[in-house]
Design an enzyme around this catalytic site. Structure first.
Site, PDB file in Angstrom:
ATOM      1  N   LYS A 171       0.803  -1.250  -0.015  1.00  0.00           N
ATOM      2  CA  LYS A 171       0.025   0.053  -0.026  1.00  0.00           C
ATOM      3  C   LYS A 171       0.699   1.374  -0.079  1.00  0.00           C
ATOM      4  O   LYS A 171       1.340   1.696   1.032  1.00  0.00           O
ATOM      5  CB  LYS A 171      -0.869   0.055   1.364  1.00  0.00           C
ATOM      6  N   GLY A 202      -4.902   3.063  -1.286  1.00  0.00           N
ATOM      7  CA  GLY A 202      -5.924   3.489  -0.398  1.00  0.00           C
ATOM      8  C   GLY A 202      -5.288   4.349   1.007  1.00  0.00           C
ATOM      9  O   GLY A 202      -4.080   4.746   0.852  1.00  0.00           O
ATOM     10  N   ASP A 203      -6.195   4.698   1.699  1.00  0.00           N
ATOM     11  CA  ASP A 203      -5.636   5.245   2.803  1.00  0.00           C
ATOM     12  C   ASP A 203      -5.183   4.555   3.902  1.00  0.00           C
ATOM     13  O   ASP A 203      -5.708   3.332   4.086  1.00  0.00           O
ATOM     14  CB  ASP A 203      -6.692   6.539   3.322  1.00  0.00           C
ATOM     15  N   GLY A 204      -4.630   4.974   5.143  1.00  0.00           N
ATOM     16  CA  GLY A 204      -4.189   4.095   6.063  1.00  0.00           C
ATOM     17  C   GLY A 204      -5.338   3.772   6.980  1.00  0.00           C
ATOM     18  O   GLY A 204      -5.019   2.467   7.352  1.00  0.00           O
ATOM     19  N   VAL A 207      -7.373   0.886   4.016  1.00  0.00           N
ATOM     20  CA  VAL A 207      -6.567  -0.188   3.627  1.00  0.00           C
ATOM     21  C   VAL A 207      -5.410  -0.476   4.362  1.00  0.00           C
ATOM     22  O   VAL A 207      -5.137  -1.659   4.597  1.00  0.00           O
ATOM     23  CB  VAL A 207      -6.046   0.132   2.066  1.00  0.00           C
ATOM     24  N   GLY A 208      -4.797   0.384   4.934  1.00  0.00           N
ATOM     25  CA  GLY A 208      -3.709   0.031   5.837  1.00  0.00           C
ATOM     26  C   GLY A 208      -4.069  -0.749   7.170  1.00  0.00           C
ATOM     27  O   GLY A 208      -3.370  -1.837   7.365  1.00  0.00           O
ATOM     28  N   GLU A 246      10.006   2.153  10.556  1.00  0.00           N
ATOM     29  CA  GLU A 246      10.987   3.197  10.413  1.00  0.00           C
ATOM     30  C   GLU A 246      10.178   4.387  10.331  1.00  0.00           C
ATOM     31  O   GLU A 246       9.357   4.625   9.500  1.00  0.00           O
ATOM     32  CB  GLU A 246      11.654   3.003   8.894  1.00  0.00           C
ATOM     33  N   CYS A 280      13.155  11.841   6.866  1.00  0.00           N
ATOM     34  CA  CYS A 280      13.192  11.538   8.472  1.00  0.00           C
ATOM     35  C   CYS A 280      14.811  11.738   9.246  1.00  0.00           C
ATOM     36  O   CYS A 280      14.596  11.589  10.343  1.00  0.00           O
ATOM     37  CB  CYS A 280      12.608   9.917   8.627  1.00  0.00           C
ATOM     38  N   GLU A 380       9.020  16.952  14.726  1.00  0.00           N
ATOM     39  CA  GLU A 380       9.338  16.651  13.464  1.00  0.00           C
ATOM     40  C   GLU A 380       8.638  17.851  12.561  1.00  0.00           C
ATOM     41  O   GLU A 380       7.619  17.493  12.356  1.00  0.00           O
ATOM     42  CB  GLU A 380       9.254  15.316  12.810  1.00  0.00           C
TER      43      GLU A 380
END
Length: 474
Positions: A171, A202-204, A207-208, A246, A280, A380
């Site tokens: 994904k 898809g989105d988190g 689908v995530g 990660e 990151c 961040e």
């Protein structure tokens, strides 16, 4: 307008089970460039089923067979290299020079690194006590990748799956899905068996989550925010599947008084701004020894004033826009927080650069006199924003550097090799760069603390996707 509604499942391009369109936006123009489909849990079900079936036979292939397929994939990627660079520029906004030299290059470098590592990996070895150790593919892997270095993370997850004999469902980020679809075309052309690699957009949240919770998924590998990584871990916990993460970073960059200031301060500013600050492991907290702090501030300011934003389609060393209006809003909020908390603006500030009212462009910004308890030093930013923090002693620098929930990367600038190693050993980070030392393909990438767990790349990246079986013989 590109029409890219289909998913890649079981070796074929298939429509979603339920229509749900999403426009992909060019961040430099704010105009749609493609239409994709947003999948559902049902789409994940059929992709996982395909991967589960394919695992039965693909897991039995030899290392030599898999190496041959990976070599084909490498040749195809090299042939379509420029297409990949252009695609990333279009959907991410990375300038074409940067896309060509960095963003697309990782697809070659990581693939070659995994090929080299696989050739040297012992799938069977005899232990000193006479037992036999066997490494076996883990199974069906769910892979969720971010938008900021899209092919970098796709290669670091998909390739070790293919190399070790596992299967997967990918994904990619819905903000930058086109490069993933292009990569799927390459995998298909290389001749990997149907079901070994599958892709569902898809989105988190939908689908995530369906992927993370799925009972037939044996492992999840996720790259993204720490908040989302926690959600993936919780979703995966019910089935006790392996999870590698990660996540975010707030990487310290310690500049000692004996460093080559002109070179290392200027270089560090440019590294922070690279990819519009959307990395990151970017060195976003520059800790400078007080005896040279004023000089470093002047160098940083001069370098920052030379930084330019520009059209991603034009060649050059400028930086492009942020990926989306959402990211633009987050960065603006943190720049304004830095100002309100009393940090001194050397370069940039809130708002858009002059002449760039259209597009998600931000002003490259440098703050001086930052305290480590300010939001711009804690959170961040994920934009071209640098914070300068003074320190007096080596011990204080280490304490400030480690005073963060993250631990992805750290940087040390010094003319004293012994001090560099001594300080590196005390920094709570998965990677330490000394005097501009770059990350090399094949070396492990990953962090401590809330920057995640597991390592990506080379030998260590392969091992994350392998189970270890001990055979006790008479």
């Amino acid at each position: 307008m590109l029409i890219k509604r289909d998913f890649y499942i079981n070796g074929a391009w298939v429509p979603p089970l339920k229509a749900n369109d999403l426009e992909v936006i060019n961040p430099a123009t704010e105009k749609p460039i493609a239409v994709i489909s947003m999948g559902t849990a049902a789409d994940i079900d059929r992709a996982v089923a395909a991967a589960k079936t394919a695992f039965q036979t693909y897991s039995q292939t030899s290392v030599e067979e898999r190496l041959a397929l990976l070599e084909k994939l490498l040749a195809i990627y090299k042939r379509r290299y420029d297409e990949m660079a252009q695609t990333i520029t279009l959907e991410l906004g990375a300038p074409i020079t940067m896309s060509t030299q960095q963003q697309a290059d990782v697809g070659v470098g990581h693939l070659q690194g995994f090929i080299d590592a696989l050739k040297n990996l012992h799938m069977r070895e005899e232990l000193p006590n006479g037992d036999l150790l066997v490494r076996e593919p883990i199974g069906v892997c769910g892979l969720i990748t971010p938008w900021n270095w899209p092919i970098n993370q796709i290669a670091l997850k998909v390739v070790p799956v293919l190399a070790t004999g596992s299967t997967c469902v990918l994904k990619p980020s819905e903000f930058t899905p086109l490069n993933a679809l292009l990569y799927a075309e390459m995998v298909d052309e290389a001749g990997f068996p149907a079901g070994v690699f599958n892709l569902v957009n898809g989105d988190g949240a939908t689908v995530g989550a369906a992927l993370s919770k799925h009972k037939d998924v044996d492992m999840m590998s996720f790259t993204g925010s720490t908040r989302a990584g926690i959600a993936v871990s919780k979703d995966a916990a019910e089935t006790v599947k392996r999870v590698t993460l990660e996540l975010g970073g707030k990487s310290p960059n310690i500049v000692f008084e004996d460093a080559d200031l002109e070179d290392r301060v200027a270089g560090s500013v440019l590294e922070c701004f690279n990819n519009s600050g959307q990395s990151c492991d970017a060195p976003t907290r520059m800790l400078v020894q007080r005896s040279v702090y004023d000089k470093a501030v002047k160098i940083a300011e001069a370098t920052g004033r030379q930084a330019q934003v520009g059209d991603p389609q034009e060649e050059g060393g400028h930086i492009g826009p942020l990926v989306s209006h959402i990211q633009y809003g987050r960065v603006q909020n943190l720049i304004e927080a830095g100002i309100s908390e009393g940090a001194r603006v050397l370069v940039g500030g809130a708002g858009k650069p002059e002449g760039y009212e259209t597009g998600y462009f931000v002003r490259p910004t440098i703050f001086a006199d930052v305290r480590n308890d300010m939001r711009i030093a804690r959170e961040e930013v994920f934009g071209p924003v640098l914070s300068l923090i003074p320190f007096d002693t080596e011990e204080e620098a280490i304490a400030i550097a480690n005073d963060t929930p993250y631990g992805l990367a750290a940087y040390v600038q010094t003319g004293d090799a012994k001090r560099a190693e001594r300080v590196a050993s005390k920094l709570k980070a998965g990677m330490v760069h000394i005097n501009g030392g770059a990350h090399r393909y094949g070396s492990p990438f990953g962090g401590y603390k809330q920057s995640g767990n597991g390592r990506e790349g080379g030998k260590f990246g392969l091992e994350d996707f392998l189970e270890v079986k001990t055979i006790h013989r008479p």
